[in-house]
Scaffold this active site. Structure first.
Site, PDB file in Angstrom:
ATOM      1  CG  HIS A 181      -2.126   0.852   1.016  1.00  0.00           C
ATOM      2  ND1 HIS A 181      -2.335   1.667   0.058  1.00  0.00           N
ATOM      3  CD2 HIS A 181      -3.234   1.017   1.899  1.00  0.00           C
ATOM      4  CE1 HIS A 181      -3.217   2.607   0.347  1.00  0.00           C
ATOM      5  NE2 HIS A 181      -4.024   1.876   1.484  1.00  0.00           N
ATOM      6  CG  HIS A 184      -5.503   5.831  -0.600  1.00  0.00           C
ATOM      7  ND1 HIS A 184      -6.490   4.901  -0.499  1.00  0.00           N
ATOM      8  CD2 HIS A 184      -5.690   6.578  -2.074  1.00  0.00           C
ATOM      9  CE1 HIS A 184      -7.183   4.841  -1.754  1.00  0.00           C
ATOM     10  NE2 HIS A 184      -6.660   5.933  -2.646  1.00  0.00           N
ATOM     11  CE1 TYR A 186      -4.151   5.689   6.074  1.00  0.00           C
ATOM     12  CE2 TYR A 186      -4.472   4.635   4.128  1.00  0.00           C
ATOM     13  CZ  TYR A 186      -5.107   5.180   5.030  1.00  0.00           C
ATOM     14  OH  TYR A 186      -6.213   5.273   5.209  1.00  0.00           O
TER      15      TYR A 186
END
Length: 370
Positions: A181, A184, A186
Site C-alpha cells: 500500500h 492514500h 499512509y
C-alpha cells in the site's frame, strides 16, 4: 434457450503472469474494521467468498505489517502467528471458489494516534509534522492524530523488514501475493510526497530520495516472495490525509519506470479524479503515461461504474478495474455487469461499523432463476 448477452470488455479474460483471470472486475482493498483486536474473524470467510468468482481477482483489506502500523480500530494484521492462522480459512474459502487472492499490506504512519500504538507512543512517519484532525467518512466523527515522531535514518531498514516479514506471512497464510500500500497518505505515500516529506537525509529532498523507501520495500518483498507475487498501489495525484505532491505526473512516471526493474506483477493506481475520499472531480490529468510506461498488469481504481470501466478496458487505459463501494454492496458484481442488472445501493453509514453481518454480508445477490 435464451441468447447469451454479448461479452463486454470488463468480462473478457486477462492473463496476469501465471494467473488466468476470467474477467477484469477486481475487488478493491476495502478497510472494513471487523477484525477484532487486529485478528481476522470467521465472518470474513463469508464476506470474501461471497465476492469470489472463478478466475476473479480479490485484494484483501489493508493489513498492518507491525504493531506500529495501525491507525484505525479493528483492522487486521500480518505480524503475529495468531493473525496468520486466522487468515488461512478465509484464503481457503476464496481459493475453493477459484478466486485469486492478494493481500494488501500497509503501515498507516502518521495517520494514527498514540491510542493505537504500543505503549501509547507517538506514531512514526518521515516527518514530525502533525496531521490536522479529519472528518471521518460518516460525516460526524472527527479523528484526532497524535503528532508523529520522525524516523531516524538508521530505523528505516527495520520498517522495510516489517514489510518483508508481513509479505512472507501472507504467503504462509495462503495468499497468492501481496499488494504494497503506497497510496492514500499512509506511510509509504508520506515518504513519496513533497508536501509531507521534509527530510534532509537520503530519504528526502529529490524525487529519487523520496521514492527510495518505497522501492527498498518493493525490493525486499520481491526478494522474499518473488516478483510474480507482488503488486503495489499508488495515488500520485491524490491529496488524501494531506499528502499531496507538487509534481504528481513526474512522481507517477518515476515510480512505474523504477518498478519495471523489479518485474512486479501489477501496479494499481488511483485515478486523478479521486483527489479526496469519495469525491469525483473533473481532472485534466490521466493515468495513460503511467499505463504506457509500466510493463506489468495495470489496474485502475477510483469512481468507476460499468460504462466507464468498459471504456477504460476497451480503450487500453487499464487491464483491470478495481471496484470498491459497488463491489461491497453487490457481492455478485461481475454477474450484474454481465446482465446489466440493477445494482444494490451502498449504505455508507455501515461501511466501518464493527457488526459482523450488517453492511457486510447482508447485501442481497441477484435472484437466481432456473
Amino acid at each position: 434457450m435464451s441468447a447469451q448477452p454479448p461479452t463486454i470488455p470488463l468480462l473478457t479474460p486477462h492473463k496476469m503472469g501465471k494467473f488466468n483471470l476470467s474477467h477484469r472486475v477486481v475487488l478493491a482493498p476495502l478497510t472494513r474494521m471487523r477484525s477484532y483486536n487486529t485478528v481476522p474473524q470467521p465472518h470474513a470467510i463469508l464476506y470474501y467468498s461471497q465476492r469470489t468468482s472463478e478466475g476473479g481477482l480479490l485484494i484483501a483489506e489493508a493489513s498492518g505489517v507491525s504493531d506500529t502500523a495501525q491507525g484505525f480500530p479493528d483492522c487486521p494484521g500480518l505480524w503475529t502467528r495468531e493473525q496468520v492462522e486466522a487468515w488461512k480459512p478465509i484464503v481457503d474459502a476464496v481459493h475453493a471458489k477459484g478466486g485469486v487472492f492478494f493481500c494488501q499490506i500497509w503501515h498507516a504512519g502518521r495517520v494514527s494516534n498514540s491510542g493505537f500504538q504500543p505503549n501509547g507512543q507517538a506514531p512514526i512517519s518521515c516527518t514530525d509534522k502533525p496531521l490536522t484532525p479529519q472528518l471521518l467518512a460518516n460525516g460526524v466523527d472527527v479523528a484526532q492524530y497524535t503528532p508523529p515522531r520522525r524516523l531516524r535514518t538508521d530505523e528505516i531498514p527495520q520498517i522495510v523488514n516489517d514489510f518483508r516479514l508481513a509479505a512472507r506471512n501472507a504467503i504462509e497464510a495462503g495468499f497468492d501475493g501481496v499488494e504494497i500500500h503506497g497510496a492514500h497518505g499512509y506511510l509509504i505515500d508520506q515518504f513519496m510526497k513533497d508536501q509531507v516529506n521534509d527530510r534532509t537525509d537520503e530519504y528526502g529532498g529529490s524525487l529519487e530520495n523520496r521514492c527510495r523507501f518505497a522501492l527498498e520495500i518493493v525490493e525486499a518483498v520481491v526478494n522474499e516472495i518473488g516478483a510474480d507475487k507482488v503488486g503495489i498501489r499508488l495515488s500520485p495525484f491524490a491529496d488524501y490525509m494531506e499528502s499531496a505532491d507538487s509534481d504528481p505526473k513526474a512522481l507517477g512516471l518515476y515510480m512505474v519506470k523504477s518498478l519495471n526493474k523489479y518485474g512486479i506483477q501489477y501496479c494499481h493506481v488511483v485515478e486523478p479524479r479521486m483527489k479526496a475520499v469519495g469525491d469525483k472531480i473533473e481532472s485534466p490529468d490521466s493515468l495513460l503515461p503511467m499505463r504506457e510506461a509500466f510493463k506489468g498488469t495495470f489496474i485502475a481504481a477510483g469512481g468507476f461504474d460499468r460504462e466507464d470501466g468498459n471504456n477504460a478496458v476497451a480503450e487500453g487505459h487499464a487491464d483491470l478495474i478495481a471496484y470498491g463501494r459497488w463491489f461491497l454492496a453487490n457481492p455478485d458484481l461481475p454477474k450484474r455487469f454481465e446482465l446489466n442488472a440493477p445494482l444494490n445501493k451502498y449504505n455508507r453509514d455501515t461501511f466501518y461499523i464493527s457488526d459482523p453481518v450488517v453492511g457486510y454480508t447482508d447485501y442481497p445477490f441477484l435472484e437466481t432463476t432456473a
